[in-house]
Design a protein around this motif. Structure first.
Motif, PDB file in Angstrom:
ATOM      1  N   ALA A 181     -59.795   0.952  38.243  1.00 33.11           N
ATOM      2  CA  ALA A 181     -60.157   0.992  39.663  1.00 33.11           C
ATOM      3  C   ALA A 181     -60.563   2.410  40.066  1.00 33.11           C
ATOM      4  CB  ALA A 181     -58.995   0.497  40.513  1.00 33.11           C
ATOM      5  N   MET A 182     -59.912   3.412  39.492  1.00 30.81           N
ATOM      6  CA  MET A 182     -60.292   4.799  39.772  1.00 30.81           C
ATOM      7  C   MET A 182     -61.718   5.087  39.305  1.00 30.81           C
ATOM      8  SD  MET A 182     -56.713   6.677  38.688  1.00 30.81           S
ATOM      9  CE  MET A 182     -57.360   8.355  38.832  1.00 30.81           C
ATOM     10  N   VAL A 183     -62.113   4.478  38.208  1.00 32.40           N
ATOM     11  CA  VAL A 183     -63.507   4.603  37.765  1.00 32.40           C
ATOM     12  C   VAL A 183     -64.420   3.895  38.751  1.00 32.40           C
ATOM     13  CG1 VAL A 183     -65.150   4.169  35.919  1.00 32.40           C
ATOM     14  CG2 VAL A 183     -62.773   4.692  35.343  1.00 32.40           C
ATOM     15  N   ALA A 184     -64.021   2.703  39.179  1.00 31.73           N
ATOM     16  CA  ALA A 184     -64.866   1.902  40.066  1.00 31.73           C
ATOM     17  C   ALA A 184     -65.137   2.603  41.386  1.00 31.73           C
ATOM     18  CB  ALA A 184     -64.216   0.539  40.316  1.00 31.73           C
ATOM     19  N   ASP A 185     -64.151   3.336  41.914  1.00 28.31           N
ATOM     20  CA  ASP A 185     -64.398   3.981  43.208  1.00 28.31           C
ATOM     21  C   ASP A 185     -64.823   5.443  43.078  1.00 28.31           C
ATOM     22  OD1 ASP A 185     -62.073   5.487  42.856  1.00 28.31           O
ATOM     23  OD2 ASP A 185     -60.958   4.539  44.468  1.00 28.31           O
ATOM     24  N   GLY A 186     -65.186   5.842  41.849  1.00 23.86           N
ATOM     25  CA  GLY A 186     -65.823   7.135  41.655  1.00 23.86           C
ATOM     26  C   GLY A 186     -64.903   8.330  41.572  1.00 23.86           C
ATOM     27  N   ARG A 187     -63.580   8.112  41.519  1.00 26.06           N
ATOM     28  CA  ARG A 187     -62.672   9.245  41.413  1.00 26.06           C
ATOM     29  C   ARG A 187     -62.727   9.900  40.034  1.00 26.06           C
ATOM     30  NH1 ARG A 187     -57.101   6.895  43.489  1.00 26.06           N
ATOM     31  NH2 ARG A 187     -58.207   4.905  43.291  1.00 26.06           N
ATOM     32  N   ILE A 188     -62.941   9.073  39.014  1.00 25.40           N
ATOM     33  CA  ILE A 188     -63.134   9.595  37.663  1.00 25.40           C
ATOM     34  C   ILE A 188     -64.373   8.937  37.080  1.00 25.40           C
ATOM     35  CG2 ILE A 188     -60.684  10.099  37.306  1.00 25.40           C
ATOM     36  CD1 ILE A 188     -60.450   7.564  35.651  1.00 25.40           C
ATOM     37  N   ASP A 189     -64.910   9.542  36.032  1.00 24.94           N
ATOM     38  CA  ASP A 189     -66.144   9.027  35.435  1.00 24.94           C
ATOM     39  C   ASP A 189     -65.893   7.933  34.411  1.00 24.94           C
ATOM     40  OD1 ASP A 189     -68.118  10.807  36.702  1.00 24.94           O
ATOM     41  OD2 ASP A 189     -67.063  12.379  35.605  1.00 24.94           O
ATOM     42  N   GLY A 190     -64.728   7.992  33.748  1.00 27.99           N
ATOM     43  CA  GLY A 190     -64.481   6.998  32.713  1.00 27.99           C
ATOM     44  C   GLY A 190     -63.074   7.098  32.174  1.00 27.99           C
ATOM     45  N   THR A 191     -62.758   6.165  31.284  1.00 27.88           N
ATOM     46  CA  THR A 191     -61.465   6.167  30.603  1.00 27.88           C
ATOM     47  C   THR A 191     -61.618   5.517  29.239  1.00 27.88           C
ATOM     48  OG1 THR A 191     -59.105   5.642  30.821  1.00 27.88           O
ATOM     49  CG2 THR A 191     -60.647   3.956  31.545  1.00 27.88           C
ATOM     50  N   VAL A 192     -60.746   5.908  28.336  1.00 31.75           N
ATOM     51  CA  VAL A 192     -60.696   5.322  26.998  1.00 31.75           C
ATOM     52  C   VAL A 192     -59.430   4.480  26.916  1.00 31.75           C
ATOM     53  CG1 VAL A 192     -60.625   5.782  24.528  1.00 31.75           C
ATOM     54  CG2 VAL A 192     -61.931   7.292  26.045  1.00 31.75           C
ATOM     55  N   VAL A 193     -59.572   3.252  26.430  1.00 34.85           N
ATOM     56  CA  VAL A 193     -58.451   2.316  26.331  1.00 34.85           C
ATOM     57  C   VAL A 193     -58.083   2.160  24.861  1.00 34.85           C
ATOM     58  CG1 VAL A 193     -57.629  -0.006  26.866  1.00 34.85           C
ATOM     59  CG2 VAL A 193     -59.332   1.096  28.353  1.00 34.85           C
ATOM     60  N   LYS A 194     -56.876   2.559  24.522  1.00 37.99           N
ATOM     61  CA  LYS A 194     -56.433   2.421  23.138  1.00 37.99           C
ATOM     62  C   LYS A 194     -56.252   0.954  22.770  1.00 37.99           C
ATOM     63  CE  LYS A 194     -52.827   5.233  23.215  1.00 37.99           C
ATOM     64  NZ  LYS A 194     -51.735   6.105  22.679  1.00 37.99           N
ATOM     65  N   ARG A 195     -56.245   0.658  21.482  1.00 38.78           N
ATOM     66  CA  ARG A 195     -56.136  -0.727  21.040  1.00 38.78           C
ATOM     67  C   ARG A 195     -54.821  -1.349  21.497  1.00 38.78           C
ATOM     68  NH1 ARG A 195     -56.567   1.972  16.198  1.00 38.78           N
ATOM     69  NH2 ARG A 195     -58.609   1.025  15.954  1.00 38.78           N
ATOM     70  N   ASN A 196     -54.861  -2.667  21.619  1.00 36.07           N
ATOM     71  CA  ASN A 196     -53.715  -3.497  22.005  1.00 36.07           C
ATOM     72  C   ASN A 196     -53.505  -3.589  23.516  1.00 36.07           C
ATOM     73  OD1 ASN A 196     -51.838  -5.350  20.959  1.00 36.07           O
ATOM     74  ND2 ASN A 196     -50.151  -3.943  21.381  1.00 36.07           N
ATOM     75  N   SER A 197     -54.561  -3.369  24.292  1.00 33.91           N
ATOM     76  CA  SER A 197     -54.519  -3.795  25.687  1.00 33.91           C
ATOM     77  C   SER A 197     -54.668  -5.316  25.709  1.00 33.91           C
ATOM     78  CB  SER A 197     -55.622  -3.128  26.500  1.00 33.91           C
ATOM     79  OG  SER A 197     -56.896  -3.480  25.970  1.00 33.91           O
ATOM     80  N   HIS A 198     -54.377  -5.927  26.851  1.00 35.22           N
ATOM     81  CA  HIS A 198     -54.359  -7.386  26.944  1.00 35.22           C
ATOM     82  C   HIS A 198     -55.197  -7.891  28.114  1.00 35.22           C
ATOM     83  CE1 HIS A 198     -50.790  -6.430  24.523  1.00 35.22           C
ATOM     84  NE2 HIS A 198     -50.935  -7.633  23.996  1.00 35.22           N
ATOM     85  N   ASP A 199     -55.530  -9.166  28.042  1.00 38.72           N
ATOM     86  CA  ASP A 199     -56.344  -9.779  29.094  1.00 38.72           C
ATOM     87  C   ASP A 199     -55.801  -9.469  30.484  1.00 38.72           C
ATOM     88  OD1 ASP A 199     -57.831 -10.926  27.064  1.00 38.72           O
ATOM     89  OD2 ASP A 199     -57.560 -12.999  27.743  1.00 38.72           O
ATOM     90  N   TRP A 200     -54.465  -9.568  30.643  1.00 39.58           N
ATOM     91  CA  TRP A 200     -53.889  -9.399  31.975  1.00 39.58           C
ATOM     92  C   TRP A 200     -53.994  -7.967  32.485  1.00 39.58           C
ATOM     93  CZ3 TRP A 200     -50.806 -11.854  28.088  1.00 39.58           C
ATOM     94  CH2 TRP A 200     -50.060 -10.976  27.295  1.00 39.58           C
ATOM     95  N   ASP A 201     -54.120  -6.992  31.582  1.00 35.77           N
ATOM     96  CA  ASP A 201     -54.329  -5.606  31.998  1.00 35.77           C
ATOM     97  C   ASP A 201     -55.737  -5.377  32.533  1.00 35.77           C
ATOM     98  OD1 ASP A 201     -51.795  -4.741  30.814  1.00 35.77           O
ATOM     99  OD2 ASP A 201     -52.802  -4.860  28.871  1.00 35.77           O
ATOM    100  N   LEU A 202     -56.667  -6.190  32.093  1.00 31.82           N
ATOM    101  CA  LEU A 202     -58.081  -5.847  32.191  1.00 31.82           C
ATOM    102  C   LEU A 202     -58.928  -6.737  33.088  1.00 31.82           C
ATOM    103  CD1 LEU A 202     -58.560  -5.339  28.350  1.00 31.82           C
ATOM    104  CD2 LEU A 202     -58.415  -3.500  30.039  1.00 31.82           C
ATOM    105  N   ALA A 203     -58.656  -8.038  33.121  1.00 33.24           N
ATOM    106  CA  ALA A 203     -59.641  -8.987  33.651  1.00 33.24           C
ATOM    107  C   ALA A 203     -60.068  -8.689  35.084  1.00 33.24           C
ATOM    108  CB  ALA A 203     -59.109 -10.415  33.539  1.00 33.24           C
ATOM    109  N   ALA A 204     -59.106  -8.511  35.984  1.00 29.53           N
ATOM    110  CA  ALA A 204     -59.455  -8.257  37.389  1.00 29.53           C
ATOM    111  C   ALA A 204     -60.211  -6.937  37.530  1.00 29.53           C
ATOM    112  CB  ALA A 204     -58.203  -8.257  38.254  1.00 29.53           C
ATOM    113  N   ALA A 205     -59.693  -5.887  36.893  1.00 21.39           N
ATOM    114  CA  ALA A 205     -60.318  -4.576  37.011  1.00 21.39           C
ATOM    115  C   ALA A 205     -61.691  -4.544  36.346  1.00 21.39           C
ATOM    116  CB  ALA A 205     -59.407  -3.519  36.406  1.00 21.39           C
ATOM    117  N   ASP A 206     -61.882  -5.306  35.290  1.00 23.75           N
ATOM    118  CA  ASP A 206     -63.172  -5.398  34.609  1.00 23.75           C
ATOM    119  C   ASP A 206     -64.242  -5.849  35.596  1.00 23.75           C
ATOM    120  OD1 ASP A 206     -65.351  -5.960  32.956  1.00 23.75           O
ATOM    121  OD2 ASP A 206     -64.209  -7.147  31.519  1.00 23.75           O
TER     122      ASP A 206
END
Length: 268
Positions: free
Chosen positions: A192-217
């Motif tokens: 969400a911080m990327v989406a509203d322009g506070r940061i430019d990007g982020t790197v997600v290490k392996r083993n994130s899950h659908d529930w961490d990501l779907a809404a924010a994606d």
């Protein structure tokens, strides 16, 4: 970001936003009150009484309204029946539980509707910050009712949420461009911080899950950014396996800048 908003998905967005607000209010009642905490995944991941209470409210409200939808939540035993459902709720009742139990405000309720593998409605409700993010397929991304977009500026400093150990591996010339922000435990909130322009990007290490990501994606996508794997492919949700490999998220210029360095030395 062109496209048409489906009445069905808009109705679903209204539903999940109301449910997430209810769950957020319940969770916030536990915040700062030292709720009971248990450890799962061989002691590596905490879950609190607030997680379970918020999850119960979400499940009650959402499945009563959409009994034909499947269900995938971090705090509910997985049921393979979801794989036969075209449309599924994907839930993290508290994304950022570590922050929550430590009294940090950067946690949120994450709720998405996923249809045929991709999110079509998504909300993040962060009660301790008084922030709400939302998006629907074909529409804009919003924070507290105001439309948001990623930071499209190119060149100069690149503001990232990334592990210090990873940044140290970057080539010196690229590393000098990177400004690393303080770690935020909630992956959904980082996106969400990327989406509203506070940061430019982020790197997600392996083993994130659908529930961490779907809404924010979806929120990030509708704000003009993207979340991809290292092959530049978008994520597919509601598969048999709900974990993911290394991912990168950001405005287009940030993703393009990061990917060559991650391909050489992907984080663990």
């Amino acid at each position: 970001m062109a496209g048409a908003v489906s009445d069905q998905w808009q109705d679903d967005l209204d539903l999940i936003l109301d449910a997430a607000r209810q769950a957020g209010e319940i969770a916030y009642g536990f915040f700062g009150q030292s709720p009971e905490v248990w450890w799962k995944n061989e002691g590596s991941s905490p879950v609190s009484a607030a997680d379970f209470a918020a999850n119960d409210r979400l499940q009650s409200v959402l499945l009563k309204a959409r009994p034909n939808y499947g269900w995938l939540s971090e705090e509910t035993d997985d049921d393979a029946a979801r794989l036969s459902c075209q449309t599924v709720f994907v839930i993290d009742p508290i994304d950022g539980t570590r922050a929550f139990i430590n009294g940090e405000k950067t946690w949120c309720v994450s709720v998405a509707v996923v249809d045929r593998g991709r999110p079509v409605a998504g909300v993040l409700v962060a009660p301790a910050l008084d922030e709400e993010f939302s998006a629907v397929a074909g529409g804009q991304a919003f924070k507290n009712g105001q439309s948001i977009v990623v930071n499209a500026e190119q060149g100069g400093q690149l503001v990232l949420a990334a592990d210090e150990s990873l940044v140290k591996k970057f080539e010196p010339a690229f590393r000098e461009r990177v400004h690393r922000v303080r770690h935020v435990p909630s992956l959904a909130y980082r996106l969400a911080m990327v989406a509203d322009g506070r940061i430019d990007g982020t790197v997600v290490k392996r083993n994130s899950h659908d529930w961490d990501l779907a809404a924010a994606d979806l929120i990030l996508e509708r704000a003009g950014g993207r979340l991809t794997d290292l092959r530049r492919e978008p994520l597919a949700y509601n598969r048999e396996t709900v974990s993911h490999d290394v991912l990168v998220a950001g405005a287009d210029h940030a993703v393009a800048s990061l990917l060559p360095h991650l391909l050489d030395r992907p984080p663990g």
